[in-house]
Design an enzyme around this catalytic site. Structure first.
Site, PDB file in Angstrom:
ATOM      1  N   HIS A  19       0.817  -1.212   0.000  1.00  0.00           N
ATOM      2  CA  HIS A  19       0.000   0.000   0.000  1.00  0.00           C
ATOM      3  C   HIS A  19       0.856   1.270   0.000  1.00  0.00           C
ATOM      4  O   HIS A  19       0.348   2.354  -0.271  1.00  0.00           O
ATOM      5  CB  HIS A  19      -0.903  -0.005   1.233  1.00  0.00           C
ATOM      6  CG  HIS A  19      -2.301   0.461   0.978  1.00  0.00           C
ATOM      7  ND1 HIS A  19      -2.859   0.569  -0.281  1.00  0.00           N
ATOM      8  CD2 HIS A  19      -3.285   0.861   1.841  1.00  0.00           C
ATOM      9  CE1 HIS A  19      -4.109   1.007  -0.176  1.00  0.00           C
ATOM     10  NE2 HIS A  19      -4.381   1.199   1.102  1.00  0.00           N
ATOM     11  N   ASN A  67      -6.862   6.521   3.860  1.00  0.00           N
ATOM     12  CA  ASN A  67      -8.256   6.819   3.539  1.00  0.00           C
ATOM     13  C   ASN A  67      -8.666   8.246   3.866  1.00  0.00           C
ATOM     14  O   ASN A  67      -9.813   8.629   3.640  1.00  0.00           O
ATOM     15  CB  ASN A  67      -9.199   5.823   4.226  1.00  0.00           C
ATOM     16  CG  ASN A  67      -9.082   5.840   5.741  1.00  0.00           C
ATOM     17  OD1 ASN A  67      -8.284   6.587   6.295  1.00  0.00           O
ATOM     18  ND2 ASN A  67      -9.880   5.011   6.394  1.00  0.00           N
ATOM     19  N   ASP A  92      -0.616   2.579  -5.319  1.00  0.00           N
ATOM     20  CA  ASP A  92      -0.626   1.155  -5.608  1.00  0.00           C
ATOM     21  C   ASP A  92      -1.900   0.790  -6.361  1.00  0.00           C
ATOM     22  O   ASP A  92      -2.927   1.458  -6.230  1.00  0.00           O
ATOM     23  CB  ASP A  92      -0.529   0.339  -4.325  1.00  0.00           C
ATOM     24  CG  ASP A  92      -1.686   0.625  -3.377  1.00  0.00           C
ATOM     25  OD1 ASP A  92      -1.913   1.799  -3.037  1.00  0.00           O
ATOM     26  OD2 ASP A  92      -2.388  -0.328  -2.980  1.00  0.00           O
ATOM     27  N   ASN A 113      -9.342   3.712  -1.653  1.00  0.00           N
ATOM     28  CA  ASN A 113      -9.884   4.702  -0.738  1.00  0.00           C
ATOM     29  C   ASN A 113      -9.073   5.987  -0.677  1.00  0.00           C
ATOM     30  O   ASN A 113      -9.616   7.056  -0.361  1.00  0.00           O
ATOM     31  CB  ASN A 113     -10.037   4.107   0.661  1.00  0.00           C
ATOM     32  CG  ASN A 113     -11.238   3.183   0.756  1.00  0.00           C
ATOM     33  OD1 ASN A 113     -12.131   3.226  -0.076  1.00  0.00           O
ATOM     34  ND2 ASN A 113     -11.253   2.334   1.766  1.00  0.00           N
TER      35      ASN A 113
END
Length: 211
Positions: A19, A67, A92, A113
């Protein structure tokens, strides 16, 4: 002026995870240009300015979790009076085969997100994206767990390669413009979706997308 934001989660626990590919690319740009990120007061952003062939750009990482990336991005652009069309987000991507890079402007967020938050806070999807493919999890594996996991040792050399190539693509956006950089990168990386995707395009992608 171009603003390049590499997405990821803050803190040592998330360093090197799938991530955090966006952070890896910003770290590589810092290494190349001998700069260090510094907190920009009131923006929730760590940033440094680089100059390539006379063209100035900001390279940045959010201080918030993935997020909630939209808030610092909006604050930073407003602070420096930068239009969202001059924003390049490095992130990513699970929808492409591992090792692939793609560049695009606008479009959907693909369940990411971080991108959703940015689009919400900017009120537009019309910003540049540099997609760093991380592949998809094994059948039955939670996508959220997958993206927060570390790359296996066998992939480390390939990760280093694509991070360097992504940094080069970001540099070309600064010097030659988005369309030139997009054409060069996308022609070098044909649009191959991860073969696992078709077998895994189930409800888990919407219920357990990127955290």
């Amino acid at each position: 002026m171009i603003v390049i934001v590499g997405l990821g989660n803050p803190g040592a626990d998330y360093e090197g995870t799938r991530h955090n590919c966006g952070h890896m690319v910003i770290d590589e740009l810092c290494r190349r240009w001998g700069v260090s990120l510094k907190r920009i007061k009131g923006t929730k952003m760590q940033a440094a300015q680089i100059v390539i062939r006379g063209e100035k750009a900001w390279i940045c990482q959010c201080e918030t979790f993935m997020n909630t990336s939209g808030d610092p991005v909006r604050r930073f652009l407003d602070y420096f009076h930068v239009d969202p069309t001059n924003l390049l987000v490095v992130h990513d991507d699970m929808d492409l085969a591992f090792g692939t890079l793609r560049m695009k402007r606008g479009g959907g967020e693909g369940g990411h997100n971080g991108l959703k938050s940015i689009s919400q806070y900017l009120g537009t999807q019309d910003y540049m994206r540099l997609r760093v493919a991380i592949g998809r999890p094994h059948p039955g594996e939670d996508p959220a767990h997958y993206v927060l996991g570390h790359f296996p040792r066998a992939q480390h050399a390939e990760v280093e390669r694509i991070v360097c190539e992504a940094a080069e693509a970001a540099e070309q956006v600064i010097t030659d413009g988005f369309l030139s950089a997009q054409q060069k990168l996308n022609s070098a990386h044909p649009h191959h979706k991860d073969p696992k995707k078709s077998a895994q395009k189930t409800a888990q992608d919407s219920s357990a997308s990127h955290q």
